[in-house]
Design a protein around this motif. Structure first.
Motif, PDB file in Angstrom:
ATOM      1  N   VAL A 304       0.835  -1.151   0.163  1.00  0.00           N
ATOM      2  CA  VAL A 304       0.121  -0.047   0.096  1.00  0.00           C
ATOM      3  C   VAL A 304       0.816   1.307   0.028  1.00  0.00           C
ATOM      4  O   VAL A 304       1.668   1.370   0.724  1.00  0.00           O
ATOM      5  N   ALA A 305       0.506   2.356  -0.814  1.00  0.00           N
ATOM      6  CA  ALA A 305       1.243   3.720  -0.855  1.00  0.00           C
ATOM      7  C   ALA A 305       0.168   4.605  -0.487  1.00  0.00           C
ATOM      8  O   ALA A 305      -0.908   4.501  -0.860  1.00  0.00           O
ATOM      9  N   VAL A 306       0.439   5.478   0.506  1.00  0.00           N
ATOM     10  CA  VAL A 306      -0.508   6.369   1.019  1.00  0.00           C
ATOM     11  C   VAL A 306      -0.011   7.897   0.845  1.00  0.00           C
ATOM     12  O   VAL A 306       1.224   8.038   1.378  1.00  0.00           O
ATOM     13  N   PHE A 307      -0.504   8.690   0.115  1.00  0.00           N
ATOM     14  CA  PHE A 307      -0.055  10.130  -0.257  1.00  0.00           C
ATOM     15  C   PHE A 307      -0.872  11.121   0.560  1.00  0.00           C
ATOM     16  O   PHE A 307      -1.987  11.331   0.659  1.00  0.00           O
ATOM     17  N   GLY A 308      -0.216  11.671   1.444  1.00  0.00           N
ATOM     18  CA  GLY A 308      -0.622  12.773   2.536  1.00  0.00           C
ATOM     19  C   GLY A 308      -0.955  12.089   3.759  1.00  0.00           C
ATOM     20  O   GLY A 308      -1.733  11.173   3.983  1.00  0.00           O
ATOM     21  N   LEU A 309      -0.160  12.605   4.822  1.00  0.00           N
ATOM     22  CA  LEU A 309      -0.188  12.063   6.146  1.00  0.00           C
ATOM     23  C   LEU A 309      -0.971  12.865   7.235  1.00  0.00           C
ATOM     24  O   LEU A 309      -0.615  13.199   8.363  1.00  0.00           O
ATOM     25  N   GLY A 310      -2.107  13.426   6.585  1.00  0.00           N
ATOM     26  CA  GLY A 310      -3.131  14.090   7.615  1.00  0.00           C
ATOM     27  C   GLY A 310      -3.936  13.177   8.624  1.00  0.00           C
ATOM     28  O   GLY A 310      -3.363  11.956   8.263  1.00  0.00           O
ATOM     29  N   ALA A 311      -5.022  13.423   9.049  1.00  0.00           N
ATOM     30  CA  ALA A 311      -5.890  12.677   9.869  1.00  0.00           C
ATOM     31  C   ALA A 311      -6.350  11.599   8.878  1.00  0.00           C
ATOM     32  O   ALA A 311      -6.537  10.129   9.276  1.00  0.00           O
ATOM     33  N   VAL A 312      -7.001  11.691   7.579  1.00  0.00           N
ATOM     34  CA  VAL A 312      -7.194  10.501   6.589  1.00  0.00           C
ATOM     35  C   VAL A 312      -6.207   9.758   6.435  1.00  0.00           C
ATOM     36  O   VAL A 312      -6.324   8.539   6.469  1.00  0.00           O
ATOM     37  N   GLY A 313      -4.934  10.254   5.943  1.00  0.00           N
ATOM     38  CA  GLY A 313      -4.106   9.444   5.560  1.00  0.00           C
ATOM     39  C   GLY A 313      -3.537   8.404   6.685  1.00  0.00           C
ATOM     40  O   GLY A 313      -3.200   7.358   6.622  1.00  0.00           O
ATOM     41  N   ILE A 363       8.293   5.237  -6.477  1.00  0.00           N
ATOM     42  CA  ILE A 363       7.551   3.990  -5.626  1.00  0.00           C
ATOM     43  C   ILE A 363       7.836   2.787  -6.563  1.00  0.00           C
ATOM     44  O   ILE A 363       8.029   1.688  -5.958  1.00  0.00           O
ATOM     45  N   VAL A 364       7.553   2.909  -7.943  1.00  0.00           N
ATOM     46  CA  VAL A 364       7.631   1.716  -8.810  1.00  0.00           C
ATOM     47  C   VAL A 364       9.011   1.074  -8.485  1.00  0.00           C
ATOM     48  O   VAL A 364       9.080  -0.127  -8.611  1.00  0.00           O
ATOM     49  N   GLU A 365       9.976   1.830  -8.545  1.00  0.00           N
ATOM     50  CA  GLU A 365      11.460   1.190  -8.351  1.00  0.00           C
ATOM     51  C   GLU A 365      11.384   0.664  -7.107  1.00  0.00           C
ATOM     52  O   GLU A 365      12.059  -0.512  -6.983  1.00  0.00           O
ATOM     53  N   MET A 366      10.960   1.130  -5.864  1.00  0.00           N
ATOM     54  CA  MET A 366      11.015   0.618  -4.534  1.00  0.00           C
ATOM     55  C   MET A 366      10.233  -0.819  -4.506  1.00  0.00           C
ATOM     56  O   MET A 366      10.644  -1.644  -3.841  1.00  0.00           O
ATOM     57  N   THR A 367       9.064  -0.749  -5.468  1.00  0.00           N
ATOM     58  CA  THR A 367       8.227  -2.008  -5.459  1.00  0.00           C
ATOM     59  C   THR A 367       8.185  -2.827  -6.364  1.00  0.00           C
ATOM     60  O   THR A 367       7.682  -4.131  -6.663  1.00  0.00           O
ATOM     61  N   GLU A 368       9.183  -2.569  -7.454  1.00  0.00           N
ATOM     62  CA  GLU A 368       9.558  -3.207  -8.832  1.00  0.00           C
ATOM     63  C   GLU A 368       8.069  -3.145  -9.947  1.00  0.00           C
ATOM     64  O   GLU A 368       8.487  -2.590 -10.855  1.00  0.00           O
ATOM     65  N   TRP A 369       7.012  -3.213  -9.119  1.00  0.00           N
ATOM     66  CA  TRP A 369       5.942  -3.045 -10.432  1.00  0.00           C
ATOM     67  C   TRP A 369       4.898  -1.986  -9.586  1.00  0.00           C
ATOM     68  O   TRP A 369       3.887  -1.810 -10.398  1.00  0.00           O
ATOM     69  N   GLY A 370       5.146  -1.545  -8.794  1.00  0.00           N
ATOM     70  CA  GLY A 370       4.019  -0.516  -8.139  1.00  0.00           C
ATOM     71  C   GLY A 370       3.592  -1.159  -6.805  1.00  0.00           C
ATOM     72  O   GLY A 370       3.660  -2.432  -6.466  1.00  0.00           O
ATOM     73  N   ALA A 371       2.675  -0.342  -6.046  1.00  0.00           N
ATOM     74  CA  ALA A 371       2.129  -0.987  -5.068  1.00  0.00           C
ATOM     75  C   ALA A 371       0.543  -1.513  -5.309  1.00  0.00           C
ATOM     76  O   ALA A 371      -0.049  -0.987  -6.318  1.00  0.00           O
ATOM     77  N   ALA A 386      -0.217  11.022  -9.550  1.00  0.00           N
ATOM     78  CA  ALA A 386       1.124  10.077  -9.180  1.00  0.00           C
ATOM     79  C   ALA A 386       0.580   8.739  -8.355  1.00  0.00           C
ATOM     80  O   ALA A 386       1.161   7.677  -8.693  1.00  0.00           O
ATOM     81  N   ALA A 387      -0.300   8.889  -7.614  1.00  0.00           N
ATOM     82  CA  ALA A 387      -0.782   7.724  -7.094  1.00  0.00           C
ATOM     83  C   ALA A 387      -1.464   6.469  -8.007  1.00  0.00           C
ATOM     84  O   ALA A 387      -1.015   5.441  -7.612  1.00  0.00           O
ATOM     85  N   LEU A 388      -1.789   7.055  -9.077  1.00  0.00           N
ATOM     86  CA  LEU A 388      -2.410   5.998  -9.761  1.00  0.00           C
ATOM     87  C   LEU A 388      -1.297   5.421 -10.667  1.00  0.00           C
ATOM     88  O   LEU A 388      -1.369   4.267 -10.864  1.00  0.00           O
ATOM     89  N   GLU A 389      -0.420   6.217 -10.760  1.00  0.00           N
ATOM     90  CA  GLU A 389       0.617   5.692 -11.870  1.00  0.00           C
ATOM     91  C   GLU A 389       1.753   5.056 -11.245  1.00  0.00           C
ATOM     92  O   GLU A 389       2.589   4.182 -11.713  1.00  0.00           O
ATOM     93  N   CYS A 390       1.593   4.935  -9.650  1.00  0.00           N
ATOM     94  CA  CYS A 390       2.423   3.834  -9.188  1.00  0.00           C
ATOM     95  C   CYS A 390       1.738   2.697  -8.678  1.00  0.00           C
ATOM     96  O   CYS A 390       2.194   1.986  -7.773  1.00  0.00           O
ATOM     97  N   ALA A 391       0.416   2.753  -9.144  1.00  0.00           N
ATOM     98  CA  ALA A 391      -0.461   1.514  -8.799  1.00  0.00           C
ATOM     99  C   ALA A 391       0.004   0.456  -9.513  1.00  0.00           C
ATOM    100  O   ALA A 391       0.542   0.351 -10.659  1.00  0.00           O
TER     101      ALA A 391
END
Length: 429
Positions: A304-313, A363-371, A386-391
């Protein structure tokens, strides 16, 4: 032993990333000559589990004592004192709440004069004003607001970015409240009940195709009037000092000492849950958890990748951890948020402002193919992309949670979807 595992303190603490709520300390007295010490009790494991989640634990190893009633009798006074101190504190809290309820009883059926933070216009600072709050009408509930949390959506509206924003209004939609009185026909709550107002309530009517579908929570029962800043009957319960109506906000308007909400907007909660914590379930926490559990249905061992670390994130991170995700990447431009993210379950943290390449490539590099699953919790359209493109290629799902400013549009290359990614959104989880 097997049957007792659900109550095993070591196992319970080992699953946590933070101290147990309402337990400021755990007191243990253990005899060093206990016959069960090494093969069943394992106090060192309990100590390690407590340290892992920062739970305070007082472990007294009593030299020469075994597992007998004599051992229990020797230290029971310490435990009675320990729990008595905490029970007295809890009793004081209950008495304080009882005092609040007495005040509530004195206002039933009457117009209440109280204070509210009124938003007079876009970008105009909130002002404390004296307002009146009418009694609840049929199908309505008046509540006393005890605790409030501030959501980005409140600021978004105050800044003039919300196309449905109406002024003057009383903002606020994350609150913990006590029911003061109920209108005709209300049966689900009564005065004294604790509730969290819900800005996207469900009517649960058999004829409502939205409520009867497991695919959504977006019931339109009161959405039309709610978007007009009014109660379901098309009127307001608030007036300013000059007797002029004030608009409601998201069906909640909790930045007021008292507010009126629809019965279906009341989520009744346990009185044992502190209202200053319960209020977060009015939006941020419920939205984050629901995005993981309901909208995306994250599976065990997912990435899982989470963008934005407020209350929701942060709530998304908690939800992903509880769902069994094996890798949770937290992304933000403020590294000061990373310790909280790690405490709640993040395994990796990325400061996207320090990268020399697009964050999705990183993130794609971190996970090889994305999260497997990615979540935008920012409301920024470039971050949504960005979130879509690293899925993950072939099956990745990206969920839009953040609310973008009016008029903004999202975009990506169609090839991102052709290669198996799913782009979806969620409201209130």
């Amino acid at each position: 032993i097997t049957a007792g595992k659900v109550h095993d303190a070591t196992l319970l603490l080992s699953t946590r990333n933070a101290p147990t709520p309402n337990y400021d300390d755990i007191l243990i007295d253990q005899g060093t000559d206990d016959e069960f010490l090494t093969d069943q009790l394992h106090p060192s494991r309990l100590t390690a589990a407590a340290a892992k989640c920062n739970q305070k634990l007082t472990m007294n190893m009593r030299e020469g004592y075994d597992h007998s009633y004599y051992f229990i009798a020797s230290f029971i006074e310490d435990h009675v004192s320990f729990h008595g101190k905490r029970l007295r504190k809890k009793q004081a809290e209950v008495l304080a709440m009882a005092s609040q309820l007495k005040d509530v009883e004195d206002t039933v059926g009457k117009v209440i004069t109280c204070k509210a933070m009124v938003a007079r216009g876009p970008k105009v600072p909130l002002a404390t004003e004296v307002v009146t709050v009418d009694p609840p009408r049929e199908g309505e509930v008046r509540v006393k607001v005890i605790a409030n949390a501030l959501c980005h959506t409140d600021i978004y509206t105050l800044d003039g970015h919300d196309p449905e924003g109406l002024f003057p209004c009383i903002l606020g939609h994350e609150a913990g409240c006590v029911v003061e009185s109920v209108g005709e026909g209300v049966t689900s709550v009564k005065p004294g009940d604790h509730v969290v107002p819900c800005y996207t309530p469900q009517c649960a009517a058999p004829s409502c195709i939205f409520c009867q579908s497991p695919k959504t929570n977006l019931c339109p029962k009161i959405r039309g009037t709610q978007g007009q800043g009014l109660m379901p009957d098309g009127t307001s319960r608030f007036k300013d000092k000059d007797g002029k109506p004030i608009y409601h906000f998201m069906g909640c308007s909790t930045m007021c000492e008292y507010t009126v909400i629809a019965e279906i907007s009341c989520a009744k909660i346990s009185k044992g849950l502190p209202l200053e914590k319960a209020c977060l379930f009015g939006c941020g926490v419920a939205t984050g958890l629901g995005a993981v559990w309901n909208t995306c249905k994250v599976e065990p061992d997912s990435s899982v990748a989470v963008f934005g670390l407020g209350a929701v994130g942060l709530a998304v991170i908690q939800g992903a951890k509880m769902a069994g995700a094996s890798r949770i990447i937290a992304v933000d431009v403020n590294p000061g948020k990373f310790p909280s993210a790690i405490e709640l379950g993040a395994t990796d943290c990325v400061d996207s402002s320090k990268l020399d390449k697009p964050v999705q490539n990183h993130i794609v590099e971190m996970t090889e193919w994305g999260a497997d699953y990615t979540f935008d919790c920012t409301g920024i359209v470039d971050v949504m992309r960005a979130a879509l493109e690293c899925a993950h290629r072939g099956w990745g799902t990206s969920c839009v949670i953040g609310v973008a400013a009016s008029g903004h549009q999202i975009s990506t290359r169609p090839f991102q979807l052709v290669t198996g990614r799913t782009w979806k959104g969620t409201a209130f989880g």
